[in-house]
Scaffold this motif. Sequence first.
Motif, mmCIF file in Angstrom:
data_model
loop_
_atom_site.group_PDB
_atom_site.id
_atom_site.type_symbol
_atom_site.label_atom_id
_atom_site.label_comp_id
_atom_site.label_asym_id
_atom_site.label_seq_id
_atom_site.Cartn_x
_atom_site.Cartn_y
_atom_site.Cartn_z
ATOM 1 N N LEU A 238 -3.925 -6.539 3.470
ATOM 2 C CA LEU A 238 -4.541 -5.994 2.509
ATOM 3 C C LEU A 238 -5.314 -6.903 1.947
ATOM 4 O O LEU A 238 -4.555 -7.636 0.944
ATOM 5 C CB LEU A 238 -3.726 -4.932 1.628
ATOM 6 C CG LEU A 238 -4.538 -4.189 0.748
ATOM 7 C CD1 LEU A 238 -5.264 -3.267 1.647
ATOM 8 C CD2 LEU A 238 -3.530 -3.251 -0.121
ATOM 9 N N GLY A 239 -6.376 -7.083 1.833
ATOM 10 C CA GLY A 239 -7.433 -7.897 0.976
ATOM 11 C C GLY A 239 -8.136 -7.142 -0.261
ATOM 12 O O GLY A 239 -8.227 -6.019 -0.137
ATOM 13 N N LYS A 240 -7.845 -7.966 -1.465
ATOM 14 C CA LYS A 240 -8.227 -7.335 -2.704
ATOM 15 C C LYS A 240 -9.597 -8.292 -3.104
ATOM 16 O O LYS A 240 -9.298 -9.488 -3.463
ATOM 17 C CB LYS A 240 -7.200 -7.077 -3.838
ATOM 18 C CG LYS A 240 -6.071 -6.351 -3.223
ATOM 19 C CD LYS A 240 -5.128 -6.099 -4.494
ATOM 20 C CE LYS A 240 -3.774 -5.189 -4.087
ATOM 21 N NZ LYS A 240 -2.914 -5.031 -4.897
ATOM 22 N N TYR A 241 -10.449 -7.438 -3.537
ATOM 23 C CA TYR A 241 -11.756 -8.334 -4.235
ATOM 24 C C TYR A 241 -11.998 -7.884 -5.448
ATOM 25 O O TYR A 241 -11.743 -6.810 -6.030
ATOM 26 C CB TYR A 241 -12.944 -8.157 -3.253
ATOM 27 C CG TYR A 241 -13.461 -6.783 -3.023
ATOM 28 C CD1 TYR A 241 -14.210 -6.506 -3.956
ATOM 29 C CD2 TYR A 241 -13.048 -6.275 -1.767
ATOM 30 C CE1 TYR A 241 -14.750 -5.040 -3.716
ATOM 31 C CE2 TYR A 241 -13.497 -4.962 -1.726
ATOM 32 C CZ TYR A 241 -14.365 -4.435 -2.611
ATOM 33 O OH TYR A 241 -14.757 -3.075 -2.187
ATOM 34 N N PRO A 242 -12.507 -8.713 -6.412
ATOM 35 C CA PRO A 242 -12.618 -8.178 -7.815
ATOM 36 C C PRO A 242 -13.794 -7.439 -8.001
ATOM 37 O O PRO A 242 -14.601 -7.598 -6.954
ATOM 38 C CB PRO A 242 -13.207 -9.516 -8.391
ATOM 39 C CG PRO A 242 -13.280 -10.735 -7.449
ATOM 40 C CD PRO A 242 -12.593 -10.232 -6.130
#
Length: 520
Positions: A238-242
Amino acid sequence: MAIVDINGDPLTLERLEGSQIEDNSQVGMLLKQYATHPSQGLTPAKLATLLAESEQGNLAAMADLAKDMEDKDAHLLCEIGKRRRALLGLNWQVKPPRNPSKAEEQDADRLSEILEDATWFTDLVYDLSDGILKGFAATELQWDYIESQHVITGYEFIDQNVFTTPHGDHNNLRLNNGTQDGEALNAFGWALHTHRSKSGYVHRAGLATVLAWPFLFKNYSIRDLAEFLEIYGLPLRLGKYPSGASQDEKNTLLKAVLSIGHNAGGIIPRGMDIEFQNAAQGQSDPFEAMIRWCEQSQSKAILGGTLTSQADGKSSTNALGNIHMEARKDLTESDARQLEQTLTRDVLYPMHALSSKSYSGNRRIPRLVLETTESEDIAKLAPAIQVLVETGVKIPQSWANEKLQIPVPDKDEPILRPVSAQSAGLPAAALSTSVAALTTEFKDRTAQQELDTALNAITSGNMRDEYKATLQPLLDKLNQSEELAAIELAELYPSLDQDSLTEMLTKLFFVSELWGMINE
């Protein structure tokens, strides 16, 4: 008499020369085209469209789909191959019509000789059986004029996708020459086998329309299983970007998430995170169950059962296996009956009509028969036949030969005969003397007198000295009293070799049985 084909259409000898396919440029172009491979991207909606087009006379699409099914489904190819190759193991013969004349018998023998010498005949049987799956199979025959007779010398298999059916005539196969009705096939030029695996028009007679649906569902299950195995055991990334990340930054993070599972490494911009959740859960059983159901459905449609192709370890018993094998035998017999009609009509009849002296029309013609019956157990049938004959039941010899699959010998052919008396162990001269003693003056003598005469004949000068020396004292004692004979036998037994005593008793029993049969 005008020569016509089996349907009554007239024949011109010019049509036997050359090839109808090669003479028709439009049909020849169809053979040069590549197959459409409709199985690529096959969906239920697309399959339904193919079935509807075949009903309208477009047989090419379903024929190409059937070929794809054979190429892509190993289980289907194996099962359909069992049915087709079962026909190759059958013996065959050419039989004349019932109550044949001498000329008809000779013509049947001549046709049988031609087919026995034909190196292409076995291949023809196999290629025509392609109709089991696709509904029909067509081969263009090659003719030659040899030794004052027209003879088929070979054939060429023609793909099903060059055929069509006219509008409103769904059983009339014609060459697709671009016209609405197509081109009729030349008389005596084709061996066209329409195989009825089920009732219906030719586009529905084959098994392809039945097997297409399990083939489709099986492909879906195999695809899903492959996707499951690809990700099984891998954790969820699961990737999280700002907030405020650009589209390029999002794409970079997505590429990293997709590749990091296989590459075990990657880079992402600062400020972004990748979290690893639990590994992918699940099992392959549902996919395998669906695949197994599809393959069992294919086996049932093709072979009539599943236990002759695969066993599940639960319901697979020997009794059920035998029942399924009987179903396979029924299918083989059905296939053979249909195929022999085509071979009689399209192979035997043309050569018979063009070159036989006994030809008198399409009613009395020789026929090709594929032997599907198995030989009866001789050990069980022979005693039963003997009992029936002795009780007065009239059994034709031809029936017994057919049941036991023993060929009827030719007139001058040597045959096996019963074992002679010499090989049974009794000297021929002694047997002859014994038989004479048993059969002369029989009416006026008692049974005991006849037996005494037979024993006297055995101990006469025609018998070997060692047996005479052994039996004579015993017979002398027997004339005095039975008690003395028993004492003499007890005294003689230790002095006799076991093999010699056995051989002596065997000969005595043989003569006694012979006397008993004559005395009945």
